[in-house]
Scaffold this active site. Structure first.
Site, PDB file in Angstrom:
ATOM      1  N   TYR A 155      -5.515   0.783  16.046  1.00  0.00           N
ATOM      2  CA  TYR A 155      -3.951   0.822  16.545  1.00  0.00           C
ATOM      3  C   TYR A 155      -3.937   1.062  18.016  1.00  0.00           C
ATOM      4  CZ  TYR A 155      -1.032   3.197  12.081  1.00  0.00           C
ATOM      5  OH  TYR A 155      -0.251   3.100  11.206  1.00  0.00           O
ATOM      6  N   ARG A 170       1.027  -1.558  -0.067  1.00  0.00           N
ATOM      7  CA  ARG A 170      -0.374  -0.379   0.265  1.00  0.00           C
ATOM      8  C   ARG A 170       1.116   1.254   0.067  1.00  0.00           C
ATOM      9  NH1 ARG A 170      -2.970   3.092   4.468  1.00  0.00           N
ATOM     10  NH2 ARG A 170      -3.470   4.701   3.345  1.00  0.00           N
ATOM     11  N   GLU A 221      -7.745   7.468   5.593  1.00  0.00           N
ATOM     12  CA  GLU A 221      -7.976   9.282   7.092  1.00  0.00           C
ATOM     13  C   GLU A 221      -9.078  10.334   7.147  1.00  0.00           C
ATOM     14  OE1 GLU A 221      -5.201   8.346  10.490  1.00  0.00           O
ATOM     15  OE2 GLU A 221      -4.396   6.466   9.938  1.00  0.00           O
TER      16      GLU A 221
HETATM   17  C1  FCB Z   1      -2.024   7.216  10.540  1.00  0.00           C
HETATM   18  C2  FCB Z   1      -1.325   7.993   9.385  1.00  0.00           C
HETATM   19  C3  FCB Z   1      -0.298   7.266   9.479  1.00  0.00           C
HETATM   20  C4  FCB Z   1       1.174   6.422   9.873  1.00  0.00           C
HETATM   21  C5  FCB Z   1       0.668   6.392  11.537  1.00  0.00           C
HETATM   22  C6  FCB Z   1       1.257   6.263  12.450  1.00  0.00           C
HETATM   23  O1  FCB Z   1      -2.594   7.724  11.199  1.00  0.00           O
HETATM   24  O2  FCB Z   1      -2.056   7.182   8.143  1.00  0.00           O
HETATM   25  O3  FCB Z   1       0.642   7.988   7.812  1.00  0.00           O
HETATM   26  O4  FCB Z   1       1.033   8.456  10.811  1.00  0.00           O
HETATM   27  O5  FCB Z   1      -1.414   7.113  11.662  1.00  0.00           O
END
Ligand code: FCB
Length: 435
Positions: free
Chosen positions: A288, A75, A163
């Site tokens: 995350y 990606r 995002e």
């Molecule tokens: C996400 C982003 C990516 C990176 C990760 C840790 O929000 O899409 O670019 O910064 O977090």
């Protein structure tokens, strides 16, 4: 422990990056981005760092892609300011780079997963109001067509925007990302215009016969700090997890979002909702961490994040793999049913260092396999998940944190640009090969 065989054979495993975070924006005729303007303001980005050099992937992409051999997919994103340095005129060298890059991805047997926009808006468009200006939809539509006309014949899958929550809320309400505003009206306009730009790009790409179109959204697991904090947690959930999937899938903003945003949304926003909710072919899920939410003083949305004792990453983010299955279950039940889902980002930062040529990062391997087990559990519960991308291939420019936070499976020395695969990289590759 979970094995490769627990996943269907055609399930795709990959790694993810984005253009501005790795390429080196001072090369190849790219124009300045809103991140260059943001980093130039004192105190906004750690050490005032930019993506000017980053990992110099622009010159080193062949060797970097070699590191992906044995995975199924990659990606990556196309930088808007590289392709259109002032937001209007096309930089042929920029398109040439992505042309070479896609061929190099394919040459290694990897499926290219394109994200059109991962935050590198040309600075010039930023000065014209950026995401607050309704015209951004047609600007982004133009960019999308130009990219797809060049590489659309070879990308298996395309996401419009990475995002939207970060593009709008984090950047215009919380002020942590470019352009760094803290203004609810700016944020409301940006929220709506990001969706409108997505809709415009979808229409233009569909008209061109492009297939396999989607969008990448971020989600966070959450819990109220105490039972009394439940209403605050619900507002958090609406803003972070539902503000984009609900318009995209149901053509409406969540009620708790409208409570705060109604006076600030652009006029006649309702008229755009049918375009915004046009069908997607797939959804990208970035996951995350989990947040613990408390009520706070002050105006809407009046919530705050509480500290927990959970194990944390270098970002200070709680490690909570179960939240990925919770998120996938919520999406299936409330929004997407059996729409194909890709986990487009998942990973952790650690303060990795090289000792005698190796980087020992057991925490990252645990994070990876812990989350893969949750993906498998969600699949067993009927979620239609078709792939998983680790964030990130390389240590890179982590936005407002500059080069300090290391998410890569490959260590990058930002002085010498030397790459050293971390032990988690070897663990992932041997797991993929069934060893
Ligand atoms: C996400 C982003 C990516 C990176 C990760 C840790 O929000 O899409 O670019 O910064 O977090």
């Amino acid at each position: 422990m979970i094995t490769r065989k627990d996943f269907p054979e055609r399930f795709l495993f990959g790694a993810a990056t984005s253009a501005y975070q790795i390429e080196g924006h001072c090369f190849g005729g790219a124009g300045p981005t809103i991140w260059d303007s943001f980093a130039a303001q004192p105190g906004k980005v750690a050490n005032g760092e930019t993506g000017g050099l980053a990992c110099d992937h622009y010159h080193r992409y062949e060797a970097d892609l070699d590191l992906l051999k044995g995975l199924d997919a990659y990606r990556f994103s196309t930088s808007w300011a590289r392709v259109m340095p002032d937001g209007r005129a096309v930089n042929q060298a920029g398109l040439d780079f992505y042309d070479r890059l896609v061929d190099a991805i394919l040459a290694r047997g990897l499926q290219p997963f394109l994200t059109l926009y991962h935050w590198d808006m040309p600075a010039e468009l930023g000065t014209r109001g950026g995401w607050e200006n309704r015209d951004v939809a047609s600007w982004f539509g133009d960019f999308s067509e130009i990219v797809i006309d060049r590489i659309g014949d070879r990308v298996g899958s395309t996401a419009t925007i990475n995002e939207p929550w970060c593009v709008s809320w984090l950047s215009h309400f919380l002020g942590h990302h470019a352009p760094g505003k803290q203004d609810i009206s700016a944020a409301a306009r940006a929220v709506h215009h990001v969706l409108l730009a997505h809709a415009e790009a979808m229409e233009r790409l569909r008209d061109r016969g492009q297939q396999n179109l989607g969008i990448v959204l971020n989600f966070e697991a959450f819990q109220p700090a105490t039972p009394q904090d439940q209403p605050a947690a619900a507002r958090f959930d609406a803003i972070v997890n539902r503000m984009f999937i609900e318009p995209l899938k149901k053509g409406r903003y969540p009620k708790p979002v409208l409570e705060g945003l109604t006076p600030h949304l652009p006029e006649n926003w309702q008229d755009d909702m049918s375009r915004i909710s046009a069908p997607l072919d797939w959804l990208g899920v970035n996951y995350y961490t989990r947040q613990t939410i408390s009520e706070a003083e002050g105006p809407w949305p009046n919530y705050t994040m509480a500290q927990t004792n959970a194990p944390k990453t270098q970002m200070g983010w709680d490690i909570y793999p179960e939240g990925l299955a919770e998120t996938l279950q919520m999406l299936k039940t409330d929004y997407v049913e059996d729409l194909p889902i890709y986990i487009t980002e998942n990973g952790m930062a650690w303060d990795d260092t090289v000792h005698n040529g190796t980087v020992d990062d057991p925490a990252r391997s645990n994070y990876l396999f812990g989350h893969l087990a949750q993906v498998s559990a969600a699949q067993a519960d009927g979620a239609n998940i078709q792939g998983y991308f680790y964030w990130s291939l390389l240590d890179n420019y982590e936005w407002a944190f500059g080069y300090e936070k290391r998410f890569g499976m490959i260590h990058v020395d930002f002085e010498t640009l030397e790459r050293v695969p971390k032990n988690s990289y070897y663990a992932f590759k041997s797991w993929l090969s069934g060893q």
